[in-house]
Design an enzyme around this catalytic site. Structure first.
Site, short mmCIF file in Angstrom:
data_model
loop_
_atom_site.label_atom_id
_atom_site.label_comp_id
_atom_site.label_asym_id
_atom_site.label_seq_id
_atom_site.Cartn_x
_atom_site.Cartn_y
_atom_site.Cartn_z
N SER A 39 -35.31 0.09 -41.94
CA SER A 39 -35.91 -0.08 -43.06
C SER A 39 -36.09 -1.62 -43.42
O SER A 39 -36.79 -1.82 -44.12
CB SER A 39 -35.14 0.28 -44.34
OG SER A 39 -33.91 0.02 -44.48
N ASP A 351 -32.89 -5.17 -53.26
CA ASP A 351 -32.08 -3.88 -53.71
C ASP A 351 -30.91 -3.85 -52.96
O ASP A 351 -30.35 -4.72 -52.59
CB ASP A 351 -33.09 -2.74 -53.35
CG ASP A 351 -32.97 -2.50 -52.02
OD1 ASP A 351 -32.52 -3.23 -51.16
OD2 ASP A 351 -34.09 -1.34 -51.44
N HIS A 354 -31.39 -4.71 -49.27
CA HIS A 354 -32.70 -5.43 -48.73
C HIS A 354 -32.89 -6.75 -49.20
O HIS A 354 -32.37 -6.77 -50.42
CB HIS A 354 -33.99 -4.62 -48.48
CG HIS A 354 -33.66 -3.13 -47.97
ND1 HIS A 354 -33.45 -2.05 -48.57
CD2 HIS A 354 -33.75 -2.82 -46.51
CE1 HIS A 354 -33.57 -1.11 -47.69
NE2 HIS A 354 -33.67 -1.52 -46.55
#
Ligand code: NAG
Ligand code: NAG
Ligand code: NAG
Ligand code: NAG
Ligand code: NAG
Length: 380
Positions: A39, A351, A354
């Site tokens: 991600s 977040d 990340h």
């Protein structure tokens, strides 16, 4: 006069002899970029890998993308990720995601949306296959080996002959990672009976897999690699929340991050660099460069003001639903209950694990800008 001219004439032959003996240096003028990972690197909303009935990853919902794209794009940040900045340094388009779909214009490489590269990374992807990690893989059909198989299918459809494929890959840059973070995270978060040493035993498996994949891609014709190491995970709001401790010596006083988990990331990076060294010695015609995301991440934490980061909130997520690090696993960013801060530029973390676009820019700048900035000499 005469000897001087002779030397001048002779120089090109010397140079030619040298390059022939040592194999031609890899191109610095890249015409395409391919990226693999999880991600931290993914640039699209997954279409093909979701099991029917499951929801899309939380990165597919607002406020993701708000700072740059002004809508969610599947990137797990408020804006561009590290690979986006790398694309921009190379003056290539931001990479379209590719998940193995049939290419409509396969017969016509010039019209192909992937001729300048593709992003094979998938949210929650692991370095190891799901049967190797005890089924801990976060997404179906998305491990590094799946991504590599898709890449080969894509390249083979763009360039059906071996000669064409090799010529194309000579001018391609491969960004291989960051990958492995999800393997470790799943092992230590999902299963509370797993000991630290059991998670540590994954490190050589993960780094050897990355090495094996590089060698596989070399065999396929790739010659230019950049291999990022792990981020300082002990600074992620998810880790800081999950492994909160009342023992002050569990924290690095200069960063506020967890000592053990940053040691873990550094250990992964050390073994990864060993793999890279091993491959460099065996394959002298290829360029395999290590990208140090870890040190830049730590530097930002040691000296946040230099980067416009507010020190008091540097270990909190900008987007979350409360808690000491603004991370609540029951309401992650993108889901109901989570909200974003008003000034993501002043945060390192967007977040739970990340970075903000601002932090991604700092990392990409430190690690890639000088090495990969497009040169005017590259214009054909
Ligand atoms: C995995 O993805 C590939 C395309 O890359 C597809 O051919 C295959 O059917 C998928 N497998 C599963 C189990 O979904
Ligand atoms: C491929 O696409 C280009 C640009 O659209 C076009 O000029 C060319 O004729 C096409 N070639 C084939 C073989 O279809
Ligand atoms: C995991 O699955 C892959 C592909 O299906 C297979 O090649 C590999 O041998 C399997 N590994 C283990 C440990 O079962
Ligand atoms: C949890 O970890 C233990 C020890 O590694 C393992 O035996 C067990 O199968 C794991 N449980 C799950 C649900 O993965
Ligand atoms: C605190 O952590 C340190 C280092 O991990 C350890 O040596 C020490 O025993 C711990 N103290 C307490 C009170 O648990």
């Amino acid at each position: 006069m005469a000897p001087f001219v002779a030397i001048l004439l002779f120089l090109p032959f010397l140079a030619a002899g040298f390059t022939a003996a040592a194999a031609p240096p890899p191109s610095k003028c890249y015409t395409s970029l391919f990226s693999f990972g999880d991600s931290a690197t993914a640039t699209g909303i997954q279409k093909t890998d979701n099991t029917p009935g499951t929801t899309a990853p939380h990165c597919a919902f607002p406020p993701y993308g708000e700072s740059f794209f002004h809508k969610p794009t599947g990137r797990c940040s408020d804006g561009r990720t590290i690979v986006d900045f790398l694309s921009q340094y190379l003056r290539l388009p931001l990479l379209p995601p590719y998940w193995g779909e049939t290419i409509p214009a396969a017969a016509n490489a010039t019209k192909n949306p992937y001729s300048h590269g593709a992003n094979l990374a998938v949210v929650s992807a692991t370095a190891l296959d799901s049967n190797e990690t005890g089924g801990a893989s976060g997404c179906r059909n998305c491990s590094l080996s799946v991504q590599i198989n898709r890449f080969k299918t894509l390249i083979n459809s763009l360039h059906p002959t071996s000669a064409k494929r090799r010529a194309y890959l000579k001018k391609s840059l491969i960004l291989l990672g960051e990958i492995g973070g999800v393997d470790y995270q799943r092992a230590s978060f999902r299963n509370t009976t797993t000991s630290q040493s059991q998670v540590e035993s994954l490190i050589p498996l993960v780094t050897k897999r990355i090495g094996a994949v590089i060698e596989d891609l070399i065999e396929f014709g790739a010659v230019n690699f950049v291999v990022p190491g792990d981020f300082p995970k002990g600074c992620f709001p998810s880790y800081l929340t999950k492994f909160q401790s009342s023992n002050q010596s569990d924290y690095d006083p200069t960063t506020g991050c967890l000592v053990y988990h940053n040691w873990f990331s550094a250990r992964h990076n050390k073994l990864l660099k060993k793999e890279i060294e091993r491959i460099r010695k065996l394959h002298r015609h290829v360029s395999v460069r290590y990208a140090d995301y870890f040190s830049t991440g730590i530097r930002m934490h040691r000296n946040p003001e230099k980067y416009g980061i507010v020190k008091a909130t540097m270990n909190k997520a900008c987007c979350g639903a409360g808690g000491p690090y603004n991370y609540n696993p029951a309401a992650v960013c993108g889901r109901v209950g989570a909200v974003a801060c008003g000034n993501p530029k002043a945060y390192i973390k967007w977040d739970d694990h990340h970075y903000t676009e601002a932090a991604n820019r700092v990392i990409a700048g430190a690690v890639f800008k000088r090495r990969f900035q497009y040169r005017t000499a590259c214009r054909n």
